[in-house]
Design a protein around this motif. Structure first.
Motif, mmCIF file in Angstrom:
data_model
loop_
_atom_site.group_PDB
_atom_site.id
_atom_site.type_symbol
_atom_site.label_atom_id
_atom_site.label_comp_id
_atom_site.label_asym_id
_atom_site.label_seq_id
_atom_site.Cartn_x
_atom_site.Cartn_y
_atom_site.Cartn_z
ATOM 1 N N LEU A 56 0.861 -1.275 0.087
ATOM 2 C CA LEU A 56 0.047 0.132 0.040
ATOM 3 C C LEU A 56 0.964 1.293 0.070
ATOM 4 O O LEU A 56 0.066 2.241 -0.198
ATOM 5 C CB LEU A 56 -0.954 0.049 1.241
ATOM 6 C CG LEU A 56 -1.855 -0.812 1.370
ATOM 7 C CD1 LEU A 56 -2.804 -1.053 2.538
ATOM 8 C CD2 LEU A 56 -2.944 -0.925 -0.010
ATOM 9 N N GLY A 57 2.103 1.045 0.162
ATOM 10 C CA GLY A 57 2.888 2.308 0.275
ATOM 11 C C GLY A 57 3.235 3.139 -0.848
ATOM 12 O O GLY A 57 3.165 4.462 -0.781
ATOM 13 N N ILE A 58 2.890 2.379 -1.932
ATOM 14 C CA ILE A 58 3.033 3.441 -3.211
ATOM 15 C C ILE A 58 1.829 4.403 -3.308
ATOM 16 O O ILE A 58 1.797 5.436 -3.446
ATOM 17 C CB ILE A 58 3.070 2.385 -4.686
ATOM 18 C CG1 ILE A 58 4.209 1.772 -4.620
ATOM 19 C CG2 ILE A 58 2.876 3.285 -5.757
ATOM 20 C CD1 ILE A 58 4.377 0.796 -5.599
ATOM 21 N N ILE A 59 0.520 3.736 -2.928
ATOM 22 C CA ILE A 59 -0.710 4.704 -3.121
ATOM 23 C C ILE A 59 -0.531 5.562 -1.988
ATOM 24 O O ILE A 59 -0.581 7.037 -2.097
ATOM 25 C CB ILE A 59 -1.872 3.690 -2.652
ATOM 26 C CG1 ILE A 59 -2.012 2.777 -3.723
ATOM 27 C CG2 ILE A 59 -3.171 4.744 -2.334
ATOM 28 C CD1 ILE A 59 -3.121 1.765 -3.602
ATOM 29 N N PHE A 60 -0.026 5.075 -0.587
ATOM 30 C CA PHE A 60 0.091 6.418 0.374
ATOM 31 C C PHE A 60 1.055 7.280 -0.057
ATOM 32 O O PHE A 60 1.065 8.631 0.432
ATOM 33 C CB PHE A 60 0.447 5.677 1.675
ATOM 34 C CG PHE A 60 -0.640 4.939 2.392
ATOM 35 C CD1 PHE A 60 -1.846 5.718 2.883
ATOM 36 C CD2 PHE A 60 -0.667 3.471 2.632
ATOM 37 C CE1 PHE A 60 -2.884 5.311 3.507
ATOM 38 C CE2 PHE A 60 -1.717 3.057 3.436
ATOM 39 C CZ PHE A 60 -2.951 3.691 3.672
ATOM 40 N N GLY A 61 2.136 6.871 -0.714
ATOM 41 C CA GLY A 61 3.407 7.822 -1.027
ATOM 42 C C GLY A 61 2.970 8.985 -2.031
ATOM 43 O O GLY A 61 2.974 10.079 -2.102
#
Length: 85
Positions: free
Chosen positions: A29-34
């Motif tokens: 999910l880090g890409i979306i949050f980033g």
């Protein structure tokens, strides 16, 4: 106000950018949050320039820089995985 320095509630995009950039540490999910953290950080900096509030600039800058670093790490890992396979 001292509380505004630590929690800039008058500049919500800056505050949310800070938290979303921390969320970018999560795997997958880090890409979306980033991406969200980066966009909110830019929006928070624009809001800060029109209406300067204590702490908002720091939160927005942290969100932008930390999101960029983590996005680079995420994409590097994806490329590494694709190359190895």
């Amino acid at each position: 106000d001292l509380l505004q320095t630590f929690i800039p509630t008058k500049n919500i995009p800056s505050l949310l950018s800070y938290y979303f950039s921390l969320g970018a540490l999560l795997p997958f999910l880090g890409i979306i949050f980033g991406v969200v953290g980066l966009l909110l950080g830019v929006k928070g900096m624009k809001h800060f320039k029109m209406n300067p509030t204590p702490g908002a600039k720091g939160h927005a800058l942290f969100g932008i820089i930390f999101s960029l670093i983590l996005l680079l790490i995420h994409f590097s890992l994806i490329i590494l995985i694709l190359v190895v396979n």
